[in-house]
Design a protein around this motif. Structure first.
Motif, PDB file in Angstrom:
ATOM      1  N   SER A  40      42.098  69.150 -40.510  1.00  0.00           N
ATOM      2  CA  SER A  40      40.643  69.241 -40.474  1.00  0.00           C
ATOM      3  C   SER A  40      40.209  70.707 -40.446  1.00  0.00           C
ATOM      4  O   SER A  40      39.267  71.116 -41.138  1.00  0.00           O
ATOM      5  CB  SER A  40      40.111  68.502 -39.242  1.00  0.00           C
ATOM      6  OG  SER A  40      38.731  68.730 -39.108  1.00  0.00           O
ATOM      7  N   THR A  41      40.938  71.509 -39.659  1.00  0.00           N
ATOM      8  CA  THR A  41      40.576  72.920 -39.518  1.00  0.00           C
ATOM      9  C   THR A  41      40.762  73.673 -40.841  1.00  0.00           C
ATOM     10  O   THR A  41      39.881  74.422 -41.266  1.00  0.00           O
ATOM     11  CB  THR A  41      41.450  73.576 -38.420  1.00  0.00           C
ATOM     12  OG1 THR A  41      41.373  72.778 -37.234  1.00  0.00           O
ATOM     13  CG2 THR A  41      40.993  74.979 -38.111  1.00  0.00           C
ATOM     14  N   VAL A  42      41.890  73.424 -41.471  1.00  0.00           N
ATOM     15  CA  VAL A  42      42.208  74.163 -42.702  1.00  0.00           C
ATOM     16  C   VAL A  42      41.298  73.719 -43.863  1.00  0.00           C
ATOM     17  O   VAL A  42      40.742  74.553 -44.587  1.00  0.00           O
ATOM     18  CB  VAL A  42      43.706  73.951 -43.045  1.00  0.00           C
ATOM     19  CG1 VAL A  42      44.034  74.473 -44.431  1.00  0.00           C
ATOM     20  CG2 VAL A  42      44.579  74.614 -41.992  1.00  0.00           C
ATOM     21  N   ILE A  43      41.126  72.427 -43.999  1.00  0.00           N
ATOM     22  CA  ILE A  43      40.289  71.918 -45.099  1.00  0.00           C
ATOM     23  C   ILE A  43      38.826  72.292 -44.848  1.00  0.00           C
ATOM     24  O   ILE A  43      38.128  72.782 -45.743  1.00  0.00           O
ATOM     25  CB  ILE A  43      40.432  70.381 -45.239  1.00  0.00           C
ATOM     26  CG1 ILE A  43      41.875  70.018 -45.615  1.00  0.00           C
ATOM     27  CG2 ILE A  43      39.450  69.829 -46.276  1.00  0.00           C
ATOM     28  CD1 ILE A  43      42.197  68.536 -45.517  1.00  0.00           C
ATOM     29  N   GLY A  44      38.372  72.080 -43.621  1.00  0.00           N
ATOM     30  CA  GLY A  44      36.977  72.374 -43.294  1.00  0.00           C
ATOM     31  C   GLY A  44      36.645  73.839 -43.538  1.00  0.00           C
ATOM     32  O   GLY A  44      35.599  74.181 -44.087  1.00  0.00           O
ATOM     33  N   ASP A  45      37.563  74.703 -43.139  1.00  0.00           N
ATOM     34  CA  ASP A  45      37.324  76.132 -43.284  1.00  0.00           C
ATOM     35  C   ASP A  45      37.207  76.521 -44.765  1.00  0.00           C
ATOM     36  O   ASP A  45      36.367  77.349 -45.135  1.00  0.00           O
ATOM     37  CB  ASP A  45      38.481  76.900 -42.626  1.00  0.00           C
ATOM     38  CG  ASP A  45      38.066  78.283 -42.179  1.00  0.00           C
ATOM     39  OD1 ASP A  45      37.166  78.380 -41.324  1.00  0.00           O
ATOM     40  OD2 ASP A  45      38.638  79.263 -42.689  1.00  0.00           O
ATOM     41  N   ALA A  46      38.037  75.921 -45.604  1.00  0.00           N
ATOM     42  CA  ALA A  46      37.963  76.210 -47.046  1.00  0.00           C
ATOM     43  C   ALA A  46      36.627  75.720 -47.611  1.00  0.00           C
ATOM     44  O   ALA A  46      35.973  76.421 -48.389  1.00  0.00           O
ATOM     45  CB  ALA A  46      39.136  75.552 -47.783  1.00  0.00           C
ATOM     46  N   ILE A  47      36.213  74.541 -47.190  1.00  0.00           N
ATOM     47  CA  ILE A  47      34.939  73.990 -47.673  1.00  0.00           C
ATOM     48  C   ILE A  47      33.778  74.904 -47.263  1.00  0.00           C
ATOM     49  O   ILE A  47      32.880  75.192 -48.057  1.00  0.00           O
ATOM     50  CB  ILE A  47      34.722  72.555 -47.094  1.00  0.00           C
ATOM     51  CG1 ILE A  47      35.845  71.604 -47.538  1.00  0.00           C
ATOM     52  CG2 ILE A  47      33.333  72.025 -47.415  1.00  0.00           C
ATOM     53  CD1 ILE A  47      35.731  71.048 -48.912  1.00  0.00           C
ATOM     54  N   VAL A  48      33.821  75.381 -46.031  1.00  0.00           N
ATOM     55  CA  VAL A  48      32.771  76.286 -45.546  1.00  0.00           C
ATOM     56  C   VAL A  48      32.704  77.526 -46.441  1.00  0.00           C
ATOM     57  O   VAL A  48      31.630  77.943 -46.888  1.00  0.00           O
ATOM     58  CB  VAL A  48      33.052  76.714 -44.078  1.00  0.00           C
ATOM     59  CG1 VAL A  48      32.171  77.895 -43.669  1.00  0.00           C
ATOM     60  CG2 VAL A  48      32.848  75.540 -43.130  1.00  0.00           C
ATOM     61  N   ARG A  49      33.856  78.109 -46.708  1.00  0.00           N
ATOM     62  CA  ARG A  49      33.876  79.358 -47.474  1.00  0.00           C
ATOM     63  C   ARG A  49      33.375  79.147 -48.904  1.00  0.00           C
ATOM     64  O   ARG A  49      32.630  79.971 -49.441  1.00  0.00           O
ATOM     65  CB  ARG A  49      35.298  79.925 -47.508  1.00  0.00           C
ATOM     66  CG  ARG A  49      35.780  80.432 -46.148  1.00  0.00           C
ATOM     67  CD  ARG A  49      37.270  80.773 -46.224  1.00  0.00           C
ATOM     68  NE  ARG A  49      37.880  80.919 -44.922  1.00  0.00           N
ATOM     69  CZ  ARG A  49      38.133  82.094 -44.325  1.00  0.00           C
ATOM     70  NH1 ARG A  49      37.798  83.216 -44.911  1.00  0.00           N
ATOM     71  NH2 ARG A  49      38.713  82.130 -43.144  1.00  0.00           N
ATOM     72  N   VAL A  50      33.783  78.055 -49.517  1.00  0.00           N
ATOM     73  CA  VAL A  50      33.379  77.809 -50.901  1.00  0.00           C
ATOM     74  C   VAL A  50      31.870  77.554 -50.974  1.00  0.00           C
ATOM     75  O   VAL A  50      31.171  78.087 -51.839  1.00  0.00           O
ATOM     76  CB  VAL A  50      34.171  76.616 -51.497  1.00  0.00           C
ATOM     77  CG1 VAL A  50      33.715  76.329 -52.913  1.00  0.00           C
ATOM     78  CG2 VAL A  50      35.663  76.903 -51.491  1.00  0.00           C
ATOM     79  N   LEU A  51      31.369  76.759 -50.024  1.00  0.00           N
ATOM     80  CA  LEU A  51      29.933  76.456 -50.045  1.00  0.00           C
ATOM     81  C   LEU A  51      29.093  77.711 -49.804  1.00  0.00           C
ATOM     82  O   LEU A  51      28.041  77.890 -50.408  1.00  0.00           O
ATOM     83  CB  LEU A  51      29.601  75.394 -48.998  1.00  0.00           C
ATOM     84  CG  LEU A  51      30.101  73.988 -49.323  1.00  0.00           C
ATOM     85  CD1 LEU A  51      29.875  73.057 -48.139  1.00  0.00           C
ATOM     86  CD2 LEU A  51      29.403  73.443 -50.567  1.00  0.00           C
ATOM     87  N   GLU A  52      29.572  78.566 -48.907  1.00  0.00           N
ATOM     88  CA  GLU A  52      28.843  79.813 -48.651  1.00  0.00           C
ATOM     89  C   GLU A  52      28.858  80.720 -49.876  1.00  0.00           C
ATOM     90  O   GLU A  52      27.867  81.366 -50.188  1.00  0.00           O
ATOM     91  CB  GLU A  52      29.485  80.566 -47.472  1.00  0.00           C
ATOM     92  CG  GLU A  52      28.828  80.228 -46.170  1.00  0.00           C
ATOM     93  CD  GLU A  52      29.495  80.865 -44.959  1.00  0.00           C
ATOM     94  OE1 GLU A  52      30.530  81.557 -45.105  1.00  0.00           O
ATOM     95  OE2 GLU A  52      28.971  80.654 -43.854  1.00  0.00           O
ATOM     96  N   PHE A  53      29.969  80.728 -50.555  1.00  0.00           N
ATOM     97  CA  PHE A  53      30.142  81.630 -51.693  1.00  0.00           C
ATOM     98  C   PHE A  53      29.088  81.395 -52.777  1.00  0.00           C
ATOM     99  O   PHE A  53      28.654  82.325 -53.442  1.00  0.00           O
ATOM    100  CB  PHE A  53      31.553  81.444 -52.274  1.00  0.00           C
ATOM    101  CG  PHE A  53      31.927  82.437 -53.341  1.00  0.00           C
ATOM    102  CD1 PHE A  53      31.981  83.791 -53.073  1.00  0.00           C
ATOM    103  CD2 PHE A  53      32.247  82.013 -54.630  1.00  0.00           C
ATOM    104  CE1 PHE A  53      32.334  84.707 -54.053  1.00  0.00           C
ATOM    105  CE2 PHE A  53      32.604  82.922 -55.622  1.00  0.00           C
ATOM    106  CZ  PHE A  53      32.651  84.280 -55.333  1.00  0.00           C
TER     107      PHE A  53
END
Ligand code: ARG
Length: 578
Positions: A134-147
């Motif tokens: 959850s931590t690894v996937i969630g963090d990637a999703i956060v970064r992509v959405l922010e980008f």
């Protein structure tokens, strides 16, 4: 527009529309026979009553001169249009894409406020590999959405409230606060929890104390709250250690545990009551969520308040919806939670909709994921063979193993550099092996595979980047100095690589549209593979022509930038040497 597939589709769309008499999708796809193929004529032929080849012919006539972007167009098979991009067009697009910091990735046309609910371990309980995912996937999703320009709010919904806290606090008192705090802070959360549970099961006296303690906790007794806060803060300190090791964005500011919603539990009940949704069932107050039945086809209740007056996990999640929509103005809520909680989340969403708390245009999405398996395809076990894998130890092991691999590959590296690089590789490998498989599937945790410098692994991608950095070091050329160069595209491998770089935008958007980081991984793997082929066939420093050398350096720089940015979106660092 950086992606040539999108440019050509946009270019052909008016021609298709002219032939069709109304807007019509050219359906441009990558193709083995050319760079791309427009297949739109096939569907159109039926409605126009002429052959697809004839439609294709008319479309090409209507399109007129396309030589600025295409070097050839050819009608093939039953009416496909094969398209070959012109080299000068590719070069120009590449130059434009890499002239900005977003590397050709389009910003969102409709930025949203997105809450990403991820990680969410439980206080005084070991974080398990599900929390790691959850931590690894969630963090990637956060970064992509922010980008791409969304406003992203991270929420770490830790389990910090509920009846187990009675027993946990009593165990804390038994141990002595200092000792208990120490045990928790060193990360022996599992031992602590199990011992409390064992006493609870084994002793009526302890059980009574634990129950009484729950009442005190819920009643806001100051001393009890103080003990509870000790449990929470010692646990979150341990979680933070794991987050730091993992190099994720989560901080204490993102904590939004279950306890943060206590003030909304009564309003949830009252609002459901007012709307006539709350009903009595087996002594509990429940809502029957539309469309949910059990195996016997009876309606399935979502329990809001239990017979003893206690609230449920679901009640808190409903409170979360209210808070996220009404206070935070979220239009999108993403829950990065394991597959077993799918029905829970669906029912929460259904009830929130029935209650009118999810306005039109506000969405809830479950970013579900499978389990982590050991090489034996069974649930992952710890080194000692125990059931729970300690995440901190697992991540230490990743770095240790990476250090061995780096030493072997590059014995000359200084020991300070080596430990930095080993951290980036080891942690990158763990994250990438999780992110690179379709998240809904289980994945096998395999040290040798994830740390290999070959194949679809973090080290392979990081190596492509490091190699480019080393080309520039050897050349004694500043990376930024080649950014004013419009590359010359001649060799097939240069073409492939340039076209791949230009697909970064599509890869990022596909990742967002499907909320699937593995799409970005696949893309970066293809980029690394295309780079390897390019590097084998096209000498960069020993070309003999200054222009070719500059052009190839520009291509290398563009590749390295996309690789570094792409890995960064996955939360993975790119060392400059390996
Ligand atoms: N703490 C929960 C667990 O460990 C996950 C919470 C997920 N988020 C939520 N809003 N329900 O399973």
């Amino acid at each position: 527009m950086a992606d040539p597939f999108i440019s050509v589709a946009e270019r052909l769309a008016p021609a298709f529309a002219a032939v069709a008499g109304s807007a019509c999708d050219p359906v441009v796809r990558p193709s083995d026979r050319a760079d791309a193929q427009a297949n739109g004529a096939l569907a159109l032929a039926k409605s126009l009553g002429i052959s697809p080849r004839e439609v294709a012919q008319k479309v090409l006539e209507a399109a007129g001169d396309v030589s600025d972007i295409l070097s050839s167009t050819e009608i093939a098979g039953p009416g496909f249009i094969n398209l070959v991009f012109s080299n000068s067009f590719i070069a120009q697009q590449l130059f434009e894409a890499t002239s900005g910091s977003r590397l050709g990735v389009r910003a969102s046309a409709r930025p949203e406020t997105v809450v990403v609910d991820y990680s969410a371990p439980n206080v005084a309980k070991e974080m398990h590999v599900g929390h790691l995912r959850s931590t690894v996937i969630g963090d990637a999703i956060v970064r992509v959405l922010e980008f791409v320009g969304n406003t992203v709010l991270r929420e770490n919904h830790i389990g910090d409230w509920g009846t187990p806290f009675g027993m946990l606090i009593e165990h804390l008192i038994d141990m002595g606060e200092q000792n208990a705090a120490h045990e928790l802070s060193v990360g022996d959360l599992d031992g602590f929890y199990k011992e409390a549970r064992r006493k609870f099961e084994g002793s009526d006296e302890f059980k009574d104390r634990a129950r009484h303690r729950v009442v005190l906790l819920q009643g806001g007794d100051e001393d009890t709250l103080r003990l509870w806060r000790t449990l929470v803060s010692e646990s979150t300190q341990y979680f933070n250690r794991v987050y730091t090791q993992l190099d994720v964005l989560l901080t204490d500011d993102d904590l939004m545990g279950e306890s943060a919603y206590n003030h909304l539990l009564v309003p949830v009940v009252e609002r459901l009551q007012k709307q006539g949704l709350l009903v009595e069932s087996d002594g509990a107050e429940v809502v029957f969520a539309d469309g949910f039945t059990n195996r016997e086809n009876e309606p399935l209740p979502l329990i809001i308040r239990k017979g003893d007056g206690g609230y449920n996990y679901a009640t808190t999640d409903l409170a979360c919806v209210i808070d996220r929509v009404e206070r935070l103005k979220a239009t999108s809520m993403l829950y990065v939670v394991g597959a077993p909680q799918a029905q829970h989340l669906q029912m929460v969403e259904a009830v929130a909709r029935q209650a009118g708390w999810l306005p039109e245009g506000s969405t809830m999405n479950h970013i579900s994921f499978g389990s982590v398996l050991g090489s034996d395809r069974k649930m992952l076990k710890s080194r000692s063979g125990g059931e729970t894998v300690k995440l901190a130890a697992l991540l230490d092991e990743a770095v240790e193993r990476a250090e061995v691999a780096v030493t072997e590959k590059n014995p000359e590296m200084s020991s300070a550099d080596r430990s930095d690089v080993a951290r980036m590789i080891g942690i990158g490998a763990v994250k990438y092996s999780d992110l690179s498989t379709d998240r809904v599937k289980d994945y096998i945790f395999d040290w040798d595979r994830m740390l290999s410098f070959e194949g679809n692994t973090a080290p392979y991608l990081q190596y492509a980047h490091a190699r480019i950095c080393s080309i520039f070091r050897r050349a004694g050329v500043e990376r930024s100095s080649v950014r004013s160069v419009v590359p010359h595209i001649g060799e097939p491998q240069e073409r492939e690589l340039a076209l791949r770089v230009l697909r970064f935008d599509s890869a990022v958007w596909e990742t967002i549209d499907t909320l699937s980081p593995h799409k970005l991984c696949t893309y970066l793997f293809e980029l690394a593979t295309d780079f390897t082929a390019f590097y084998e066939h096209c000498p960069v420093l020993k070309t003999g022509h200054e222009d070719t050398r500059e052009s190839r350096l520009a291509l290398c720089d563009a590749t390295a930038r996309v690789m570094e940015q792409g890995l960064a979106l996955l939360g993975i660092r790119s060392p400059e040497q390996m």
